[in-house]
Every structure is written in C-alpha cells, then in structure tokens.
Write a protein that holds these residues in place. Structure first.
Motif, PDB file in Angstrom:
ATOM      1  N   UNK A  18      43.573  98.056  79.887  1.00  0.00           N
ATOM      2  CA  UNK A  18      42.201  96.961  79.189  1.00  0.00           C
ATOM      3  C   UNK A  18      41.643  96.940  77.497  1.00  0.00           C
ATOM      4  N   UNK A  19      41.589  98.870  77.035  1.00  0.00           N
ATOM      5  CA  UNK A  19      41.476  98.848  76.077  1.00  0.00           C
ATOM      6  C   UNK A  19      42.285  98.489  74.979  1.00  0.00           C
ATOM      7  N   UNK A  20      43.505  98.534  75.322  1.00  0.00           N
ATOM      8  CA  UNK A  20      44.529  98.152  73.929  1.00  0.00           C
ATOM      9  C   UNK A  20      44.591  96.204  74.237  1.00  0.00           C
ATOM     10  N   UNK A  21      44.450  95.411  75.132  1.00  0.00           N
ATOM     11  CA  UNK A  21      44.884  94.594  75.042  1.00  0.00           C
ATOM     12  C   UNK A  21      43.720  93.450  74.425  1.00  0.00           C
ATOM     13  N   UNK A  22      42.255  94.080  74.283  1.00  0.00           N
ATOM     14  CA  UNK A  22      41.388  93.093  73.914  1.00  0.00           C
ATOM     15  C   UNK A  22      40.959  93.784  72.482  1.00  0.00           C
TER      16      UNK A  22
END
Length: 193
Positions: A18-22
């Motif tokens: 999630x940290x990389x996705x956003x």
C-alpha cells in the motif's frame, strides 16, 4: 508542555504494498504513460484514416476501413493500458517484497514517534527525523495513514502509521491528523493506480 506521541505496531507485507501503490511519483508516471497511450491511439487512428482515404475505392470501403481502424486502435489501447497496469503492479510488488524481506526478518514491529514541540516524526529505533511541514504528502487509506516526503520519489523518505490497533492508537492518530491539518497539511483520500 506537549508530550511526544508514539506508535508501535506490527507491519505486514500488504502495508508495504500500500505504501508503494499510493506513492505520488508512481502515480504521476502512470498518468504520463496513460496520456502517452491515449496520444498514440489518436495518432494511430488519424494516420490510418488518412491512409484509408487513399486506399479506399468508394465510400463504403472507406467507412469499413475506418471502423476496423478504430476497433483495432481501441483494442490496442486497452491491451497497452492493461500491460502498463501489470508493469506497475509488478514493480510495486517487487519493491514491497524487497522492503518487507529487508525489515520484517529483523523486526516486524514499526516504531514511530511524533514530537509536537519540534513538529517532527521520529522513525524506527534510530529516530530518523522527518519534519512535518509543507513538503509532506499525507494519504489516508482504509488500513493506514501514508506519509511521503517531497515528491514521493523512490529515494525520498516514506512511512506509514497503521489504523489498526487499540482505541488509544486511534485517538493518537486523530490527534496527529488534527495537528497536521492545523499546519495546513491536507490529508488526501487514497486513489490507487
């Protein structure tokens, strides 16, 4: 005197993903790739419609060739869009796996502190200082509150605070969110790639 706010919570692979996705940097590159794909669609259709005008012997054949051109163009557009999404998901998955394997083996709990006197976040046991100023981008998801420093590039600092946990943690998180909003730092709602 304001007291430090500290968080300690377990972090999972899904949190790193999630940290990389956003990440703002990935999102801007994805938008550029999507716009490039759209421009390629218009160029393809425009060039082929002009070529169809020279090839077609009558109006019916010209119409059929143009319909085929547009259909092929849209099929190519969606195939390329699918491949772009797949490419970005693979990059995000690889980076999150790398980060998870790097940190999860040594310590699966994440430690973050916020010092309201100096408006800084302290990350990990080393207490890496990150100022809470206008260079900070904050994105809220269902699971986490994500923080990106600067433009959110790969080398820039990024961290998260999990929403899961005790009611005390939820109160601390709300307190931090209110302090950030008082400083003019907007908490954005998540929009994934």
């Amino acid at each position: 005197m304001k007291k430090n706010i500290s968080f300690q919570f377990p972090i999972e692979k899904q949190d790193y993903t999630e940290l990389f996705r956003y990440m703002p940097y990935f999102k801007s590159i994805f938008k550029m790739a999507s716009v490039g794909n759209l421009v390629a669609l218009f160029l393809f259709c425009g060039y082929n419609i002009i070529a169809n005008l020279q090839i077609a012997q009558d109006g019916t054949q010209f119409l059929i060739l143009n319909i085929v051109t547009v259909v092929i163009g849209f099929v190519m557009y969606y195939v390329i869009l699918f491949l772009i999404r797949l490419f970005f998901r693979k990059i995000i998955e690889n980076r999150s796996n790398k980060l998870h394997s790097l940190y999860f083996e040594s310590n699966n709990t994440y430690q973050i502190g916020f010092d309201p006197r100096f408006d800084t976040f302290g990350l990990g046991k080393e207490k890496v200082k990150i100022p809470a100023d206008q260079s900070l981008t904050v994105i809220e998801t269902e699971r986490n509150l994500l923080f990106y420093v600067g433009k959110g590039k790969g080398k820039d600092d990024k961290f998260l605070i999990s929403k899961a946990g005790s009611p005390d943690q939820a109160l601390k998180l709300e307190r931090i969110t209110n302090m950030l909003q008082e400083k003019g730092i907007a908490v954005q709602t998540a929009k994934p790639i």
